[in-house]
Design a protein around this motif. Sequence first.
Motif, PDB file in Angstrom:
ATOM      1  N   ALA A 161       0.825  -1.204   0.000  1.00  0.00           N
ATOM      2  CA  ALA A 161       0.000   0.000   0.000  1.00  0.00           C
ATOM      3  C   ALA A 161       0.859   1.253   0.000  1.00  0.00           C
ATOM      4  O   ALA A 161       0.535   2.248  -0.664  1.00  0.00           O
ATOM      5  CB  ALA A 161      -0.925  -0.005   1.225  1.00  0.00           C
ATOM      6  N   GLU A 162       1.967   1.223   0.734  1.00  0.00           N
ATOM      7  CA  GLU A 162       2.850   2.384   0.787  1.00  0.00           C
ATOM      8  C   GLU A 162       3.607   2.571  -0.521  1.00  0.00           C
ATOM      9  O   GLU A 162       3.936   3.697  -0.899  1.00  0.00           O
ATOM     10  CB  GLU A 162       3.859   2.211   1.932  1.00  0.00           C
ATOM     11  CG  GLU A 162       3.222   2.226   3.317  1.00  0.00           C
ATOM     12  CD  GLU A 162       4.186   1.768   4.393  1.00  0.00           C
ATOM     13  OE1 GLU A 162       5.407   1.877   4.180  1.00  0.00           O
ATOM     14  OE2 GLU A 162       3.716   1.291   5.451  1.00  0.00           O
ATOM     15  N   ALA A 163       3.882   1.471  -1.210  1.00  0.00           N
ATOM     16  CA  ALA A 163       4.728   1.541  -2.403  1.00  0.00           C
ATOM     17  C   ALA A 163       3.961   1.908  -3.666  1.00  0.00           C
ATOM     18  O   ALA A 163       4.535   2.464  -4.602  1.00  0.00           O
ATOM     19  CB  ALA A 163       5.446   0.208  -2.610  1.00  0.00           C
ATOM     20  N   GLU A 171      -5.666   2.168  -0.865  1.00  0.00           N
ATOM     21  CA  GLU A 171      -6.790   2.087   0.058  1.00  0.00           C
ATOM     22  C   GLU A 171      -7.342   0.672   0.134  1.00  0.00           C
ATOM     23  O   GLU A 171      -7.714   0.187   1.207  1.00  0.00           O
ATOM     24  CB  GLU A 171      -7.895   3.063  -0.371  1.00  0.00           C
ATOM     25  CG  GLU A 171      -7.491   4.531  -0.264  1.00  0.00           C
ATOM     26  CD  GLU A 171      -7.283   4.974   1.172  1.00  0.00           C
ATOM     27  OE1 GLU A 171      -7.798   4.320   2.094  1.00  0.00           O
ATOM     28  OE2 GLU A 171      -6.580   5.971   1.381  1.00  0.00           O
ATOM     29  N   ALA A 172      -7.390  -0.012  -1.008  1.00  0.00           N
ATOM     30  CA  ALA A 172      -7.896  -1.385  -1.004  1.00  0.00           C
ATOM     31  C   ALA A 172      -6.976  -2.310  -0.220  1.00  0.00           C
ATOM     32  O   ALA A 172      -7.430  -3.171   0.541  1.00  0.00           O
ATOM     33  CB  ALA A 172      -8.058  -1.879  -2.444  1.00  0.00           C
ATOM     34  N   LEU A 173      -5.665  -2.131  -0.383  1.00  0.00           N
ATOM     35  CA  LEU A 173      -4.706  -2.952   0.358  1.00  0.00           C
ATOM     36  C   LEU A 173      -4.786  -2.673   1.855  1.00  0.00           C
ATOM     37  O   LEU A 173      -4.703  -3.585   2.679  1.00  0.00           O
ATOM     38  CB  LEU A 173      -3.292  -2.686  -0.155  1.00  0.00           C
ATOM     39  CG  LEU A 173      -2.979  -3.231  -1.557  1.00  0.00           C
ATOM     40  CD1 LEU A 173      -1.695  -2.616  -2.100  1.00  0.00           C
ATOM     41  CD2 LEU A 173      -2.856  -4.756  -1.522  1.00  0.00           C
ATOM     42  N   SER A 174      -4.962  -1.405   2.220  1.00  0.00           N
ATOM     43  CA  SER A 174      -5.102  -1.060   3.637  1.00  0.00           C
ATOM     44  C   SER A 174      -6.374  -1.655   4.221  1.00  0.00           C
ATOM     45  O   SER A 174      -6.393  -2.112   5.370  1.00  0.00           O
ATOM     46  CB  SER A 174      -5.105   0.464   3.820  1.00  0.00           C
ATOM     47  OG  SER A 174      -3.880   1.022   3.414  1.00  0.00           O
ATOM     48  N   ALA A 175      -7.445  -1.633   3.443  1.00  0.00           N
ATOM     49  CA  ALA A 175      -8.703  -2.219   3.910  1.00  0.00           C
ATOM     50  C   ALA A 175      -8.546  -3.722   4.134  1.00  0.00           C
ATOM     51  O   ALA A 175      -9.056  -4.283   5.113  1.00  0.00           O
ATOM     52  CB  ALA A 175      -9.815  -1.939   2.910  1.00  0.00           C
ATOM     53  N   LYS A 176      -7.825  -4.388   3.233  1.00  0.00           N
ATOM     54  CA  LYS A 176      -7.591  -5.822   3.401  1.00  0.00           C
ATOM     55  C   LYS A 176      -6.748  -6.086   4.642  1.00  0.00           C
ATOM     56  O   LYS A 176      -7.004  -7.042   5.402  1.00  0.00           O
ATOM     57  CB  LYS A 176      -6.893  -6.384   2.160  1.00  0.00           C
ATOM     58  CG  LYS A 176      -6.617  -7.883   2.234  1.00  0.00           C
ATOM     59  CD  LYS A 176      -7.897  -8.702   2.354  1.00  0.00           C
ATOM     60  CE  LYS A 176      -7.628 -10.185   2.372  1.00  0.00           C
ATOM     61  NZ  LYS A 176      -8.850 -10.981   2.578  1.00  0.00           N
ATOM     62  N   GLU A 253      -0.017  -0.255  15.852  1.00  0.00           N
ATOM     63  CA  GLU A 253       1.324   0.220  15.506  1.00  0.00           C
ATOM     64  C   GLU A 253       1.589   0.079  14.006  1.00  0.00           C
ATOM     65  O   GLU A 253       2.084   1.010  13.359  1.00  0.00           O
ATOM     66  CB  GLU A 253       2.372  -0.564  16.290  1.00  0.00           C
ATOM     67  CG  GLU A 253       2.424  -0.230  17.768  1.00  0.00           C
ATOM     68  CD  GLU A 253       3.455  -1.062  18.504  1.00  0.00           C
ATOM     69  OE1 GLU A 253       4.377  -0.477  19.086  1.00  0.00           O
ATOM     70  OE2 GLU A 253       3.330  -2.305  18.500  1.00  0.00           O
ATOM     71  N   LEU A 254       1.261  -1.074  13.463  1.00  0.00           N
ATOM     72  CA  LEU A 254       1.514  -1.324  12.041  1.00  0.00           C
ATOM     73  C   LEU A 254       0.686  -0.416  11.142  1.00  0.00           C
ATOM     74  O   LEU A 254       1.205   0.229  10.224  1.00  0.00           O
ATOM     75  CB  LEU A 254       1.204  -2.785  11.708  1.00  0.00           C
ATOM     76  CG  LEU A 254       2.183  -3.841  12.195  1.00  0.00           C
ATOM     77  CD1 LEU A 254       1.611  -5.231  11.933  1.00  0.00           C
ATOM     78  CD2 LEU A 254       3.522  -3.693  11.488  1.00  0.00           C
ATOM     79  N   LEU A 255      -0.608  -0.373  11.402  1.00  0.00           N
ATOM     80  CA  LEU A 255      -1.505   0.347  10.504  1.00  0.00           C
ATOM     81  C   LEU A 255      -1.317   1.854  10.609  1.00  0.00           C
ATOM     82  O   LEU A 255      -1.354   2.557   9.590  1.00  0.00           O
ATOM     83  CB  LEU A 255      -2.958  -0.029  10.805  1.00  0.00           C
ATOM     84  CG  LEU A 255      -4.008   0.513   9.835  1.00  0.00           C
ATOM     85  CD1 LEU A 255      -3.689   0.095   8.403  1.00  0.00           C
ATOM     86  CD2 LEU A 255      -5.399   0.026  10.221  1.00  0.00           C
TER      87      LEU A 255
END
Length: 379
Positions: A161-163, A171-176, A253-255
Amino acid sequence: MTSTASTVERAFRAALYEDNDAGLDTGASLLAADPAADAELARRGEEFVAAAWRRGWQPADVVRLVRRELDEVHLSLVAGLVRAQSGRDRPRGRRWAAQLEALPEPAVRAGDRFSHATAVLELYRLLLRLPALEVLEEPRRDPGPGASRMLNRIRALLAKAEATGYPEEAEALSAKAQELMARHSVDEALLAAGAPAPDAPGACRIGVEPPYEQAKAVLLDAVATANHCRAVWNEALGFSTVVGFEADLEAVELLHASLLVQATHAMTKAEAAQRAGGRKRTKTFRQSFLAAYAHRVGDRLAAVAGTQVTEDLLPVLATRETAVAGRLEHMFPETTTTRLRGVSDAAGWTEGARAADQAQVRARPRLDRPSDLSRPRPA
């Protein structure tokens, strides 16, 4: 008292207990003139570090404050002291060990003896005046290989998601990732509920760095809330204390770290478009952008987390929520709220909300007022 200890004591009396440059110069001159006092000076510094731990501070907290208040030379000095003290310290847990690994590398001492002694005394002044913080204890239970595999999957999703250069994909990767975090949290809750001695909630501190720290604290609060945690912001010392169960703290922490990276990317892109259109109000645009991003992301994360909760799980989650609230009240018997300031740029708010809404998850999140932040009540 040996002569070296006497030198250090006289330097301390001159430099550490009076906040003035004359005393600092006197103390540094005494130390610079007595190389034999160096070992005693370092030993006393390790004692100051150990005293900070007893007052509730952790390595990352000290590094964060030194970085804010002093200079790179002091950062190098404190990293060396913490490393040296850790060799004689008791084991303190996985999160503490990670903070030790993340310490800045100590630089080779540069400058003359007087300059070095001055920097050491400036650092010791700061360490002596650290206020007491809430003591954070880490859980004793090993998370096990299953949890590690899940966290590795989550880290991989957030790294993608960051890359990516595409907001919709990010956004889709963060939602997953949030969906996996929620599933992991539910699994942990069920495991703890069936254990003879369920884990108690713990806490961790997460840095909230300027600029726009209020908006960043709102983002952290939103991530914490979506992951069954509670956050209390300490503006003066630049961190929030997040209270929750260990699996949820790891998720927060991760998110939070990943969303800060993503928000910054999206904000930079949106700001460039605004500048191309002739706008110059950068500060208010950024503050409003981050505030809107934080608010809308919070709604989206909560919606994703809710997809993992069924009616039969509600009693278990309610019990854990009560435990988290109890731990929070024990640590912070009195808190106050702060209304987010500086959210006045309509374009910034619109662009921030749009960045957070790139990938819709279930129902469209509603737009409410900016969030309040919990803060410790001043003494």
